[in-house]
Motif scaffolding. Sequence first.
Motif, PDB file in Angstrom:
ATOM      1  N   UNK A 195      -3.412 123.686  15.209  1.00 44.09           N
ATOM      2  CA  UNK A 195      -4.089 123.995  16.466  1.00 44.09           C
ATOM      3  C   UNK A 195      -3.101 124.072  17.618  1.00 44.09           C
ATOM      4  N   UNK A 196      -3.141 125.171  18.357  1.00 45.02           N
ATOM      5  CA  UNK A 196      -2.432 125.312  19.626  1.00 45.02           C
ATOM      6  C   UNK A 196      -0.948 124.969  19.525  1.00 45.02           C
ATOM      7  N   UNK A 197      -0.287 125.554  18.513  1.00 45.08           N
ATOM      8  CA  UNK A 197       1.150 125.384  18.390  1.00 45.08           C
ATOM      9  C   UNK A 197       1.597 124.087  17.756  1.00 45.08           C
ATOM     10  N   UNK A 198       0.671 123.254  17.310  1.00 48.09           N
ATOM     11  CA  UNK A 198       1.030 121.959  16.741  1.00 48.09           C
ATOM     12  C   UNK A 198       0.403 121.776  15.367  1.00 48.09           C
ATOM     13  N   UNK A 199       1.109 121.033  14.534  1.00 54.13           N
ATOM     14  CA  UNK A 199       0.580 120.591  13.248  1.00 54.13           C
ATOM     15  C   UNK A 199       0.110 119.156  13.426  1.00 54.13           C
TER      16      UNK A 199
ATOM     17  N   UNK B 183       5.679 119.763  16.135  1.00 57.94           N
ATOM     18  CA  UNK B 183       5.881 121.161  16.493  1.00 57.94           C
ATOM     19  C   UNK B 183       7.018 121.729  15.646  1.00 57.94           C
ATOM     20  N   UNK B 184       6.950 123.021  15.385  1.00 60.85           N
ATOM     21  CA  UNK B 184       7.981 123.707  14.613  1.00 60.85           C
ATOM     22  C   UNK B 184       8.206 125.084  15.232  1.00 60.85           C
ATOM     23  N   UNK B 185       9.453 125.433  15.455  1.00 60.82           N
ATOM     24  CA  UNK B 185       9.753 126.737  16.039  1.00 60.82           C
ATOM     25  C   UNK B 185      11.119 127.232  15.593  1.00 60.82           C
ATOM     26  N   UNK B 186      11.308 128.532  15.721  1.00 63.33           N
ATOM     27  CA  UNK B 186      12.591 129.151  15.406  1.00 63.33           C
ATOM     28  C   UNK B 186      13.543 128.917  16.572  1.00 63.33           C
ATOM     29  N   UNK B 187      14.797 128.547  16.287  1.00 59.64           N
ATOM     30  CA  UNK B 187      15.768 128.264  17.338  1.00 59.64           C
ATOM     31  C   UNK B 187      17.082 128.985  17.061  1.00 59.64           C
TER      32      UNK B 187
ATOM     33  N   UNK C 287      18.317 128.396  13.051  1.00 59.59           N
ATOM     34  CA  UNK C 287      17.787 127.061  12.779  1.00 59.59           C
ATOM     35  C   UNK C 287      16.279 127.021  12.985  1.00 59.59           C
ATOM     36  N   UNK C 288      15.656 126.008  12.376  1.00 63.78           N
ATOM     37  CA  UNK C 288      14.297 125.607  12.707  1.00 63.78           C
ATOM     38  C   UNK C 288      14.379 124.320  13.509  1.00 63.78           C
ATOM     39  N   UNK C 289      13.553 124.214  14.546  1.00 70.57           N
ATOM     40  CA  UNK C 289      13.488 122.997  15.333  1.00 70.57           C
ATOM     41  C   UNK C 289      12.187 122.278  15.017  1.00 70.57           C
ATOM     42  N   UNK C 290      12.280 121.074  14.465  1.00 76.31           N
ATOM     43  CA  UNK C 290      11.123 120.239  14.177  1.00 76.31           C
ATOM     44  C   UNK C 290      11.127 119.057  15.132  1.00 76.31           C
ATOM     45  N   UNK C 291       9.980 118.782  15.730  1.00 72.51           N
ATOM     46  CA  UNK C 291       9.901 117.666  16.682  1.00 72.51           C
ATOM     47  C   UNK C 291       8.616 116.892  16.464  1.00 72.51           C
TER      48      UNK C 291
ATOM     49  N   UNK D  33      15.667 110.757  15.002  1.00 65.89           N
ATOM     50  CA  UNK D  33      16.008 112.166  15.205  1.00 65.89           C
ATOM     51  C   UNK D  33      14.753 113.030  15.316  1.00 65.89           C
ATOM     52  N   UNK D  34      13.699 112.659  14.590  1.00 62.88           N
ATOM     53  CA  UNK D  34      12.470 113.446  14.621  1.00 62.88           C
ATOM     54  C   UNK D  34      11.859 113.469  16.011  1.00 62.88           C
ATOM     55  N   UNK D  35      11.924 112.347  16.737  1.00 63.64           N
ATOM     56  CA  UNK D  35      11.373 112.305  18.084  1.00 63.64           C
ATOM     57  C   UNK D  35      12.198 113.157  19.053  1.00 63.64           C
ATOM     58  N   UNK D  36      13.508 113.196  18.843  1.00 64.57           N
ATOM     59  CA  UNK D  36      14.386 113.986  19.716  1.00 64.57           C
ATOM     60  C   UNK D  36      14.315 115.472  19.389  1.00 64.57           C
ATOM     61  N   UNK D  37      13.944 115.784  18.158  1.00 66.80           N
ATOM     62  CA  UNK D  37      13.949 117.166  17.700  1.00 66.80           C
ATOM     63  C   UNK D  37      15.105 117.393  16.740  1.00 66.80           C
ATOM     64  N   UNK D  38      14.786 117.855  15.568  1.00 64.96           N
ATOM     65  CA  UNK D  38      15.788 118.051  14.521  1.00 64.96           C
ATOM     66  C   UNK D  38      15.983 119.541  14.270  1.00 64.96           C
TER      67      UNK D  38
END
Length: 214
Positions: free
Chosen positions: A103-107, A127-131, A136-140, A175-180
Amino acid sequence: MGVAGIGVLATVFGALLVLWLTFQHVPAWYQPVQLDPEESRDARADAIGMGDWISGKMVDREPFEVVLHDWSITRWLAALPVLWPEFEESVPAGLSDGAVKFDDGRILAGAHYEQQGWRLIINLAVTAEIADGGDHLMLKLETVRGGSLPVPKTVVRALLEPLVDRSRRIQSVDDLFDGVKIDNYFTWPNGDRLFRIDSIHIQDGDLRIGVVPL
């Protein structure tokens, strides 16, 4: 006890009651399912069918899009003990009844947690996005909550560290909270087919992933 003392006790009791209700809150989107044996077999066939379809697309070596529905993923989670016999040994202790919402850009993911007398719904948002131009993929990990209250990071570490320890791409829970950032370079297990992810869209119950075979 005077009136003032009774008032203080009433205030404390009311605050504790509100805190307890907030902790026990069940998010509206959290809707796990219970499957009978026939439904588990159907979910297993559905998951295998999706895997076979992706394998065929990998062989074609043309870009394609995978569309995952949150209700399908929730059914697959319910059928995991059938799909994956080692499942119970591979998840943190105390977790059961998983459910997912896109929903709305979030899992959004949640599960029932029971440990040492505590019972609550652990739920998180990722959240997951292309970076970096697709490199890279950015997972946060945006939030982790017990009911409506944030879960202390010490508890989050205890829950997620067993999963992080098995990951070759994520070093720590913090690291997950900061964004991986994860290298956008993967191997599909059926045939060891290389691929990258070209796009990610999360909305209205669907996770759409653009895949480019390499």
